[in-house]
Design an enzyme around this catalytic site. Sequence first.
Site, mmCIF file in Angstrom:
data_model
loop_
_atom_site.group_PDB
_atom_site.id
_atom_site.type_symbol
_atom_site.label_atom_id
_atom_site.label_comp_id
_atom_site.label_asym_id
_atom_site.label_seq_id
_atom_site.Cartn_x
_atom_site.Cartn_y
_atom_site.Cartn_z
ATOM 1 N N GLU A 307 40.338 35.447 57.998
ATOM 2 C CA GLU A 307 41.751 35.798 58.137
ATOM 3 C C GLU A 307 42.217 36.042 59.577
ATOM 4 O OE1 GLU A 307 42.497 38.118 53.972
ATOM 5 O OE2 GLU A 307 41.542 39.258 55.559
HETATM 6 C C1 TNX Z 1 40.391 39.807 52.110
HETATM 7 S S1 TNX Z 1 37.774 38.660 51.716
HETATM 8 C C2 TNX Z 1 39.614 40.233 53.161
HETATM 9 C C3 TNX Z 1 39.530 41.679 53.443
HETATM 10 C C4 TNX Z 1 40.313 42.497 52.473
HETATM 11 C C5 TNX Z 1 40.146 41.913 51.099
HETATM 12 C C6 TNX Z 1 40.751 42.718 50.010
HETATM 13 C C7 TNX Z 1 37.774 38.749 53.247
HETATM 14 C C8 TNX Z 1 36.726 38.056 53.916
HETATM 15 N N1 TNX Z 1 38.765 39.429 53.854
HETATM 16 O O1 TNX Z 1 39.937 41.952 54.760
HETATM 17 O O2 TNX Z 1 39.840 43.804 52.504
HETATM 18 O O3 TNX Z 1 40.694 40.618 51.081
HETATM 19 O O4 TNX Z 1 40.428 42.207 48.756
#
Ligand code: TNX
Length: 503
Positions: A307
Site C-alpha cells: 500500500e
Molecule cells: C491492509 S494487508 C494492510 C494493513 C491494514 C490491513 C487491515 C496489508 C499488507 N496491509 O496496513 O492494517 O489492511 O485489514
Amino acid sequence: MVFTQTLPLVPAPVSAVAREGRMPVTAATRVQGSSPAAVQLIEAVARRTGIRLSAADTADADIVLRIDPAMGAAEGYVLTVAETAEIVGADEAGLFYGVQTLLQLLREDESGWGFLRAEVHDAPRFPRRGVMLDVTRHFFGVADVKKFIDATSALKFNQLHLHLSDDQGWRVHIDSWPKLTELSSSTAVDGEPGGFYTKDDYREIVAYAASRHMLLIPEIDLPGHTHAIGVAYPELVESPVLSEAFLAESAKNGQALPVHGESYLGTGVGHSSVRIHEERTYDFVRDVVRELAEMTPGPYIHIGGDESLGTPQADFDLFAERATAIVVEAGKTPVAWHEMGSAAGIAEGTIGQYWGKTTPEGTHAEEASHFVERGGALIMSAADAAYLDMKYSEDYPLGLTWAAIIDVRAAYEWEPTAVLDVPDAAILGIEAPLWAETTRTLSDVERLVFPRAAAQAEIGWSPRSAPERNWESFRGRLGTLAPLWKAEGVDFHPAAEVPWSER
Ligand code: TNX
C-alpha cells in the site's frame, strides 16, 4: 453420529486411529525425561487438571518421549496411547507437536482425567505455518506476545511474524537511530498508549518463540506505512499524500489527517513514503536491517512493501530492488508483501507474501508470480479467508470488513495452492495476519484469532486428502478445543457454527 469415532484433534493428523478406552492420568503417572517437551507436558497437564505428573528418568515410565531422526519427515511424530503412552518425534519440533496432540487427547469424565487411547502418525503438509501480530496500531507487550505464542504454537504454527513499524508507531529499539523509539513509539490508534521492545525484550520474544518451535520474522514496513519514521527523522519521509479516498475515509471515521513530523492517530493507509532518492534513506534501511539481523537467528527479514499508494511506480520498484538487496547483504532472505513483485530486479530468492483475495484482482497475481520467476517462493495470506482481523458477521463488535466478512466456515474453506497459477512447490505455506486497528487488548486479539486461527492451522498442517479434512468434521473437532482454551485463559469467539463442548 460421525463425531463419536473422530478424535478431538485440530489440526487433523495424517492418520489417527481411536482405540477403546482411556489411559488414566493421576499424580502417580510418570513422564520420562527432562527434555523441554517433557517439562512443557508436565506444566500443561498441571494447569489444566491440577495434577502434577512426576518426572522419572526411566524407560519404563508411563509416558515416554524420544527422538528418532530415522523417522524422516521434519516436525513429524508418532503418538501411541494405550496402557502407557509414547511419543516419538522426528526432531525436537516433532516431539513438541506430539505433546500438543497428547494434550488434546486429555479429557475429563466421571472417572476422572485420562488420555483417549489412540495411534497417531503425523507430519505437516507445509513447512511454513504462520501467524502475524500487528503491534503498531495497538501495542502488545512481551507477556502478551508470549501468551499469543503459547496459544498458536499449540495449534502447530511455526512462524510468528511481528509487524514492528507502521504509520502509527515504531516498536523496536534501534541503537543507531535512537529517536525512533524515543519519539515515535509512545502513541497508538486513537491516542491509546503505545510502547516498544528493548533489544532485550526482542531477544526474549525470539527465545520464547524458539522454545515453542516458532521462528520469528520481524517486519519493518517500507517504503509506505512510514509516517512514524518521520516523527523521529522528518528528513527521511515525504509529506503525506492525501488522496480523495483517504480524505473521504478520514472524514467518515472522524479522524484527524496526518501531519508531517507529528504522531498519526488515525487508521488511514497509503499516505506515507520514505524519500526514495535520498541516500540517507538507504543508510537508514541498512542500519535497521543490520541491527535486526544481529538479533534475529531466523533466516528472514520482512521489508514490507504494501500500500505505498502515493509512491510513483518507478520509485517504488527502485526502492524494492535496493531494499531487498540490502537484506541479502545482511545475510538474510527478504520477505515482502506481494506488491514488491512489480520490481523486475527484486533480489533473487525473495519470498513474497500474497495478501490479495482467493480470486486475485488487478495486478496481484502477476506481482506474486514474479517472486517465483526470481527463484523465490510464496506465503499465502488470502485476505478474504485468512485475515484474522475481518469481522465474523456484519454486527461483530471487533474487526474490519474491507476484504470480507469471514465466518469460521469461510476461514476454513479455501485452498492455498488454488489461488495463483504457480507450481505447488512454490507455495511455502500460509500465514494468518491479525491487524490491530480495532483490538485494544490481548483479549480483543484473541477473540478475533480464536477459533479462526485453528482453521488456518488445519489448512497449513493437514494433508488435503486426510479423511477428516472437511468442514463437518472440523467444526466438531474444533468445538472440543473450548475446554483447552478456557484452561489456558485464552478468550475466543464462541461462534454459533460450532458445537462447543464443556469438557
Ligand atoms: C491492509 S494487508 C494492510 C494493513 C491494514 C490491513 C487491515 C496489508 C499488507 N496491509 O496496513 O492494517 O489492511 O485489514
